[in-house]
Design an enzyme around this catalytic site. Structure first.
Site, PDB file in Angstrom:
ATOM      1  N   PRO A 193       0.766  -1.248   0.000  1.00  0.00           N
ATOM      2  CA  PRO A 193       0.000   0.000   0.000  1.00  0.00           C
ATOM      3  C   PRO A 193       0.797   1.298   0.000  1.00  0.00           C
ATOM      4  O   PRO A 193       0.775   2.081   0.959  1.00  0.00           O
ATOM      5  CB  PRO A 193      -0.848  -0.132   1.263  1.00  0.00           C
ATOM      6  CG  PRO A 193      -0.004  -0.956   2.180  1.00  0.00           C
ATOM      7  CD  PRO A 193       0.709  -1.944   1.285  1.00  0.00           C
ATOM      8  N   CYS A 194       1.442   1.578  -1.111  1.00  0.00           N
ATOM      9  CA  CYS A 194       2.197   2.827  -1.241  1.00  0.00           C
ATOM     10  C   CYS A 194       1.278   4.048  -1.211  1.00  0.00           C
ATOM     11  O   CYS A 194       1.728   5.157  -0.908  1.00  0.00           O
ATOM     12  CB  CYS A 194       3.039   2.811  -2.511  1.00  0.00           C
ATOM     13  SG  CYS A 194       2.109   2.469  -4.015  1.00  0.00           S
ATOM     14  N   HIS A 195      -0.009   3.857  -1.489  1.00  0.00           N
ATOM     15  CA  HIS A 195      -0.955   4.972  -1.459  1.00  0.00           C
ATOM     16  C   HIS A 195      -1.150   5.521  -0.040  1.00  0.00           C
ATOM     17  O   HIS A 195      -1.632   6.637   0.116  1.00  0.00           O
ATOM     18  CB  HIS A 195      -2.311   4.544  -2.047  1.00  0.00           C
ATOM     19  CG  HIS A 195      -2.992   3.448  -1.304  1.00  0.00           C
ATOM     20  ND1 HIS A 195      -2.649   2.120  -1.475  1.00  0.00           N
ATOM     21  CD2 HIS A 195      -3.974   3.479  -0.367  1.00  0.00           C
ATOM     22  CE1 HIS A 195      -3.415   1.380  -0.681  1.00  0.00           C
ATOM     23  NE2 HIS A 195      -4.217   2.169  -0.007  1.00  0.00           N
TER      24      HIS A 195
END
Length: 180
Positions: A144-146
């Protein structure tokens, strides 16, 4: 979730079986790529780095059933964590950062400095390098880089665009705005 490191410089030269499919998502048609059955890329439309992801291999629409199911559950709001075998294709430093991303709880955000600290780095000297590694994450959503934002709380870069990043963050808060 089991992971396998695939050396970025030799990923193309390995004898791994590389396959792909395209699945519909609320963010548009999304390409899934696997190395020997382990998810190695999840590329949304207009992804900034799609052209440098390496070979997609042969199309295999049947080889991604579990990924497809878990993505559907995530977008329906019933899944908060993924349990998929991953192939992290990158440098040792990038993989270290991506493994740190996997520890950010669903619905929460961290700054680049917080992520740096979580992986044992000095945030004063490594936030930029951590940000660069975060931006090269090939398995968006699942890794989850977001969930990483600027220190001041602003949305910062996302390879598939800030509108998609906002959608994902809103989804995790239970307030998605269906723009796609």
């Amino acid at each position: 979730m089991s992971t396998m490191l695939v050396d970025e410089e030799r990923a193309v030269a390995t004898d791994a079986r590389i396959t792909h499919t395209v699945v519909p998502t609320p963010l548009g048609p999304t390409t899934l790529v696997a190395h020997d059955g382990r998810l190695s890329a999840l590329l949304m439309p207009s992804s900034k780095y799609a052209e440098v992801q390496g070979p997609f291999g042969e199309r295999d629409d049947d080889g991604f059933d579990e990924v497809r199911t878990q993505l559907e559950e995530y977008f329906a709001g019933t899944r908060t964590a993924f349990d998929l075998p991953l192939a992290l294709v990158g440098t040792t430093f990038q993989v270290r950062v991506w493994q740190g991303l996997l520890t950010i709880p669903y619905g929460q955000t961290w700054s680049y400095g917080e992520l740096a600290e979580a992986v044992g780095l000095d945030p004063r000297t490594s936030s930029r390098a951590v940000g660069a590694a975060n931006g090269r994450n090939r398995i968006a959503i699942v890794v989850p880089c977001h969930r990483v934002i600027g220190a001041d709380g602003t949305l910062t870069g996302f390879a598939a665009g800030l509108d998609r990043k906002r959608f994902l963050l809103d989804l995790e808060q239970g307030t998605p705005d269906l723009l796609f």
